[in-house]
Design a protein around this motif. Structure first.
Motif, PDB file in Angstrom:
ATOM      1  N   VAL A  20       0.837  -1.205   0.000  1.00 12.35           N
ATOM      2  CA  VAL A  20       0.000   0.000   0.000  1.00 12.35           C
ATOM      3  C   VAL A  20       0.874   1.259   0.000  1.00 12.35           C
ATOM      4  O   VAL A  20       0.670   2.177  -0.801  1.00 12.35           O
ATOM      5  CB  VAL A  20      -0.977  -0.024   1.198  1.00 12.35           C
ATOM      6  CG1 VAL A  20      -1.803   1.250   1.247  1.00 12.35           C
ATOM      7  CG2 VAL A  20      -1.879  -1.253   1.102  1.00 12.35           C
ATOM      8  N   GLU A  39      10.803   3.047   5.925  1.00  8.89           N
ATOM      9  CA  GLU A  39      10.467   1.633   6.118  1.00  8.89           C
ATOM     10  C   GLU A  39      11.441   1.004   7.102  1.00  8.89           C
ATOM     11  O   GLU A  39      12.649   1.136   6.964  1.00  8.89           O
ATOM     12  CB  GLU A  39      10.515   0.898   4.767  1.00  8.89           C
ATOM     13  CG  GLU A  39      10.531  -0.623   4.849  1.00  8.89           C
ATOM     14  CD  GLU A  39       9.337  -1.222   5.605  1.00  8.89           C
ATOM     15  OE1 GLU A  39       8.198  -0.777   5.370  1.00  8.89           O
ATOM     16  OE2 GLU A  39       9.557  -2.131   6.451  1.00  8.89           O
ATOM     17  N   ARG A  40      10.882   0.305   8.066  1.00  7.55           N
ATOM     18  CA  ARG A  40      11.701  -0.292   9.126  1.00  7.55           C
ATOM     19  C   ARG A  40      12.599  -1.410   8.612  1.00  7.55           C
ATOM     20  O   ARG A  40      13.738  -1.561   9.036  1.00  7.55           O
ATOM     21  CB  ARG A  40      10.767  -0.822  10.208  1.00  7.55           C
ATOM     22  CG  ARG A  40      11.445  -1.489  11.347  1.00  7.55           C
ATOM     23  CD  ARG A  40      10.453  -2.240  12.202  1.00  7.55           C
ATOM     24  NE  ARG A  40       9.548  -1.356  12.906  1.00  7.55           N
ATOM     25  CZ  ARG A  40       8.272  -1.637  13.159  1.00  7.55           C
ATOM     26  NH1 ARG A  40       7.745  -2.767  12.750  1.00  7.55           N
ATOM     27  NH2 ARG A  40       7.517  -0.787  13.819  1.00  7.55           N
ATOM     28  N   ARG A  49       1.858 -14.268   2.498  1.00  6.13           N
ATOM     29  CA  ARG A  49       0.681 -13.389   2.610  1.00  6.13           C
ATOM     30  C   ARG A  49      -0.111 -13.419   1.301  1.00  6.13           C
ATOM     31  O   ARG A  49      -0.409 -14.486   0.792  1.00  6.13           O
ATOM     32  CB  ARG A  49       1.108 -11.982   3.020  1.00  6.13           C
ATOM     33  CG  ARG A  49       1.741 -11.999   4.406  1.00  6.13           C
ATOM     34  CD  ARG A  49       1.690 -10.668   5.094  1.00  6.13           C
ATOM     35  NE  ARG A  49       2.539  -9.698   4.444  1.00  6.13           N
ATOM     36  CZ  ARG A  49       2.561  -8.422   4.763  1.00  6.13           C
ATOM     37  NH1 ARG A  49       1.779  -7.954   5.703  1.00  6.13           N
ATOM     38  NH2 ARG A  49       3.368  -7.580   4.145  1.00  6.13           N
ATOM     39  N   ALA A  50      -0.432 -12.263   0.701  1.00  6.22           N
ATOM     40  CA  ALA A  50      -1.450 -12.234  -0.355  1.00  6.22           C
ATOM     41  C   ALA A  50      -1.067 -13.067  -1.583  1.00  6.22           C
ATOM     42  O   ALA A  50       0.096 -13.130  -1.985  1.00  6.22           O
ATOM     43  CB  ALA A  50      -1.715 -10.805  -0.771  1.00  6.22           C
ATOM     44  N   VAL A  51      -2.092 -13.684  -2.165  1.00  5.59           N
ATOM     45  CA  VAL A  51      -1.916 -14.514  -3.362  1.00  5.59           C
ATOM     46  C   VAL A  51      -2.869 -14.107  -4.490  1.00  5.59           C
ATOM     47  O   VAL A  51      -2.799 -14.637  -5.578  1.00  5.59           O
ATOM     48  CB  VAL A  51      -2.153 -16.009  -3.039  1.00  5.59           C
ATOM     49  CG1 VAL A  51      -0.983 -16.587  -2.265  1.00  5.59           C
ATOM     50  CG2 VAL A  51      -3.456 -16.218  -2.268  1.00  5.59           C
ATOM     51  N   HIS A  52      -3.791 -13.205  -4.196  1.00  5.77           N
ATOM     52  CA  HIS A  52      -4.801 -12.837  -5.195  1.00  5.77           C
ATOM     53  C   HIS A  52      -5.026 -11.333  -5.226  1.00  5.77           C
ATOM     54  O   HIS A  52      -5.059 -10.688  -4.176  1.00  5.77           O
ATOM     55  CB  HIS A  52      -6.145 -13.513  -4.842  1.00  5.77           C
ATOM     56  CG  HIS A  52      -7.325 -12.854  -5.493  1.00  5.77           C
ATOM     57  ND1 HIS A  52      -7.985 -11.770  -4.948  1.00  5.77           N
ATOM     58  CD2 HIS A  52      -7.941 -13.111  -6.663  1.00  5.77           C
ATOM     59  CE1 HIS A  52      -8.960 -11.391  -5.755  1.00  5.77           C
ATOM     60  NE2 HIS A  52      -8.953 -12.187  -6.799  1.00  5.77           N
ATOM     61  N   GLN A 112       3.232 -12.193  -3.184  1.00  4.27           N
ATOM     62  CA  GLN A 112       3.281 -10.798  -2.738  1.00  4.27           C
ATOM     63  C   GLN A 112       4.674 -10.149  -2.849  1.00  4.27           C
ATOM     64  O   GLN A 112       4.776  -9.005  -3.292  1.00  4.27           O
ATOM     65  CB  GLN A 112       2.711 -10.676  -1.312  1.00  4.27           C
ATOM     66  CG  GLN A 112       2.596  -9.238  -0.845  1.00  4.27           C
ATOM     67  CD  GLN A 112       1.746  -9.042   0.407  1.00  4.27           C
ATOM     68  OE1 GLN A 112       0.867  -9.841   0.702  1.00  4.27           O
ATOM     69  NE2 GLN A 112       2.006  -7.976   1.135  1.00  4.27           N
ATOM     70  N   VAL A 137      10.117   4.643  12.362  1.00  6.34           N
ATOM     71  CA  VAL A 137       9.483   5.878  12.844  1.00  6.34           C
ATOM     72  C   VAL A 137       8.985   5.640  14.272  1.00  6.34           C
ATOM     73  O   VAL A 137       8.343   4.627  14.547  1.00  6.34           O
ATOM     74  CB  VAL A 137       8.300   6.268  11.929  1.00  6.34           C
ATOM     75  CG1 VAL A 137       7.583   7.497  12.486  1.00  6.34           C
ATOM     76  CG2 VAL A 137       8.795   6.519  10.504  1.00  6.34           C
ATOM     77  N   ASP A 294      -3.655  -1.931   5.785  1.00  3.73           N
ATOM     78  CA  ASP A 294      -3.931  -2.727   6.989  1.00  3.73           C
ATOM     79  C   ASP A 294      -3.972  -1.892   8.264  1.00  3.73           C
ATOM     80  O   ASP A 294      -4.544  -2.326   9.262  1.00  3.73           O
ATOM     81  CB  ASP A 294      -2.864  -3.820   7.155  1.00  3.73           C
ATOM     82  CG  ASP A 294      -3.232  -5.100   6.405  1.00  3.73           C
ATOM     83  OD1 ASP A 294      -4.059  -5.008   5.468  1.00  3.73           O
ATOM     84  OD2 ASP A 294      -2.692  -6.178   6.735  1.00  3.73           O
ATOM     85  N   GLY A 304      -9.757 -12.681  -0.649  1.00  3.86           N
ATOM     86  CA  GLY A 304      -8.523 -12.171  -1.264  1.00  3.86           C
ATOM     87  C   GLY A 304      -8.598 -10.669  -1.477  1.00  3.86           C
ATOM     88  O   GLY A 304      -8.184 -10.152  -2.512  1.00  3.86           O
ATOM     89  N   MET A 307      -5.294  -6.710   0.779  1.00  6.91           N
ATOM     90  CA  MET A 307      -4.378  -5.788   0.107  1.00  6.91           C
ATOM     91  C   MET A 307      -5.122  -4.964  -0.948  1.00  6.91           C
ATOM     92  O   MET A 307      -4.851  -3.772  -1.119  1.00  6.91           O
ATOM     93  CB  MET A 307      -3.245  -6.585  -0.541  1.00  6.91           C
ATOM     94  CG  MET A 307      -2.241  -5.712  -1.239  1.00  6.91           C
ATOM     95  SD  MET A 307      -1.182  -6.638  -2.360  1.00  6.91           S
ATOM     96  CE  MET A 307      -2.273  -6.852  -3.772  1.00  6.91           C
ATOM     97  N   CYS A 308      -6.059  -5.627  -1.650  1.00  9.74           N
ATOM     98  CA  CYS A 308      -6.816  -4.903  -2.687  1.00  9.74           C
ATOM     99  C   CYS A 308      -7.469  -3.657  -2.087  1.00  9.74           C
ATOM    100  O   CYS A 308      -7.491  -2.593  -2.707  1.00  9.74           O
ATOM    101  CB  CYS A 308      -7.900  -5.790  -3.296  1.00  9.74           C
ATOM    102  SG  CYS A 308      -7.263  -7.215  -4.181  1.00  9.74           S
TER     103      CYS A 308
END
Ligand SMILES: Cc1cc2nc3c(=O)[nH]c(=O)nc-3n(C[C@H](O)[C@H](O)[C@H](O)COP(=O)(O)OP(=O)(O)OC[C@H]3O[C@@H](n4cnc5c(N)ncnc54)[C@H](O)[C@@H]3O)c2cc1C
Length: 502
Positions: A20, A39-40, A49-52, A112, A137, A294, A304, A307-308
């Motif tokens: 995202v 970004e950490r 994680r996501a597949v679709h 992903q 952060v 998220d 699915g 993330m979308c």
């Protein structure tokens, strides 16, 4: 001369470069907004994680100019079947293999980290976008003119700070930005532990099939998904008396997989226990702090759509942020982000929970009611995309809040490649618009039947003479007559033009 001790300044700081954050940063790159992504981690997240993702997401990636980079890493999905404990089909969620009105396929499978790599590589195109990895952060202080963002560079322990006009928390489920906003969460009631396993096939197992299978078996509900390449995914319920650590040990994993696959067929790539939640943040914005992805909402993954939903957040938010930062819109425009997105994501989460009730067999009848019952055939599921919630869409005009189709141009290109991340007025003929100059000065594109044959027939099909489509491809309003058309044109704010990345 610039004060060397003064902190660096950015229009936007994005906390987190998951899918995202990386999508939002690319969109802000298109808009010319000076952005820093903090970004950490050094690398993309290593657990499964996501597949679709769906056609609407692919359309966003097209807008980013990254569809060609992503396409080699996806396969088309034929859909998902829900089987009961005896193997009888309860629910058939097959997907058509033709292009949808979005101009893409309805369902893509992917890995992903491959998608994240393509999105991160895309950032290098924009000189005004900076990405700093290993930067954690830890504090945000907002005042009238901006936000002080403090972070630690984990590679050397050094503490730094920058200033930003806006800070967007794309920092995932345990969001720090959400805590600074002080938002509580609405809990929609679904919380289950699932063991998620990725394996890499060592030999052909075509018999496993291309369909995703939901094994709605009360003893142990489970999901199978064919991944890209040799990767195959199983998601298996963890029973209440099982220990999360123990169940993820290889010996136990292979025992659970044994009805489908053995170590002779595949090697174990990774296994992790997740608790799938169904929660939505109550407050997505506090002044100059906002949430996306998220950090704002979490869903069980059965549709699915987790993330979308975050990709949609980014597409909804970026053009509004750009307009506010350019002084072309009042900051209150940013309040339409939550009011539009929250009901949309809520509808998806509620449907995912209903499908979860079929899979875990706790509410099969209620879940099946989400589909269309057929005589002597399993219930057929077709998921309609929800409408945007109230916000900018001119609600009293037809089609407002719906996604607009993408038209094929007469030269064979896709319409969005011409429009870019801008507003577009769809109209039969440009000659009918008296305020063409005002439109072009506002950065609004015009697409007519001369450009794409489908425009005229689509307008006629809906009994309208024009439609105004926003940069995120949602219809802002439509016109049945000249008075409506004048209202539409008057509503075109922010007057931004963003060139296509294609
Ligand atoms: C098993 C499983 C299956 C799934 N399947 C699907 C699916 O098929 N389709 C789908 O659409 N979705 C799916 N999802 C959901 C999807 O993976 C998430 O929705 C998505 O990763 C969320 O992206 P994000 O960018 O919002 O957050 P994340 O990917 O969590 O990224 C957040 C980033 O912020 C960073 N960060 C956090 N705090 C800080 C800080 N203080 N400073 C700096 N950086 C910070 C983190 O390191 C991380 O990189 C699935 C999820 C799971 C667990």
């Amino acid at each position: 001369m610039q004060d060397k001790s003064a902190p660096e300044e950015f229009d936007v700081v994005i906390v987190g470069r998951g899918p995202v954050g990386a999508t939002l940063a690319n969109l802000l790159g298109l808009c010319g907004v000076r952005t820093l992504v903090l970004e950490r981690e050094a690398r993309t997240y290593h657990l499964p994680r996501a597949v679709h993702f769906d056609d609407e997401c692919m359309r966003v990636f097209q807008t980013l100019g990254l569809a060609d980079a992503i396409l080699p890493h996806v396969i088309l999905s034929p859909g998902m079947l829900f089987l009961d404990a005896d193997g009888r089909m309860l629910l058939d969620w097959s997907r058509p293999q033709t292009l949808t009105p979005m101009g893409w396929n309805l369902s893509y499978r992917f890995h992903q980290p491959d998608l994240e790599d393509a999105l991160i590589a895309g950032l290098a195109r924009w000189p005004h976008i900076a990405l700093r990895n290993r930067c954690d952060v830890f504090a945000l202080d907002q005042d009238e003119i901006g936000v002080r963002v403090r972070y630690e560079d984990l590679s050397n322990g050094r503490l730094s700070e920058v200033r930003a006009g806006y800070v967007i928390g794309c920092d995932g489920a345990r969001s720090l930005v959400r805590r600074f906003i002080g938002s509580g969460m609405d809990d929609l009631g679904f919380h289950e532990r699932w063991l998620v396993i990725d394996v890499l096939l060592k030999r052909n197992r075509d018999d496993l099939g291309d369909y995703s299978i939901q094994h709605c078996d009360p003893r142990r509900p489970a999901t199978y998904v064919r991944g890209t390449g040799t990767r195959r995914r199983w998601e298996i319920t963890v029973l209440p008396d099982e220990d999360s650590q123990v169940v993820a040990q290889p010996a136990k994993v292979w025992e659970l997989l044994s009805r489908w696959i053995t170590p002779e067929d595949a090697e174990l790539e990774r296994a992790a226990v997740y608790t799938f939640h169904s929660i939505i943040a109550q407050q997505w914005r506090s002044g100059r702090l906002l949430l996306a992805g998220d950090s704002a909402h979490q869903t069980p993954p059965f549709l699915g759509q987790g993330m979308c939903a975050g990709i949609r957040d980014a597409a909804n938010l970026a053009w509004k942020l750009a307009a506010v930062l350019r002084g072309l819109a009042d900051p209150s425009l940013l309040d339409t982000y939550q009011s539009e997105r929250q009901p949309h994501v809520r509808e998806f989460i509620e449907l995912a929970i209903r499908l979860g009730g079929v899979i875990n067999t706790k509410a099969i009848e209620a879940g099946l009611a989400a589909g269309e019952a057929r005589a002597n055939a399993p219930v057929r599921l077709e998921v309609k995309k929800p409408l945007l919630g109230p916000g900018l869409a001119l609600g009293d005009l037809p089609l407002a809040g719906h996604l607009a189709p993408q038209f094929e141009l007469k030269d064979g290109r896709r319409g969005d490649d011409r429009v870019g991340y801008s507003h577009v007025l769809l109209v039969e003929s440009a000659a009918t618009i008296s305020s063409r100059l005002a439109l072009s000065q506002s950065g609004t594109e015009i697409l007519t039947s001369d450009d794409a044959e489908g425009v005229g027939s689509w307008l006629r099909e809906h009994g309208i003479i024009a439609a105004l489509v926003r940069p995120d491809r949602y219809v802002r309003g439509s016109a049945g007559n000249d008075t409506d058309l004048d209202r539409l044109i008057a509503a075109v704010t922010p007057p931004t033009h963003v060139p296509s990345a294609a």
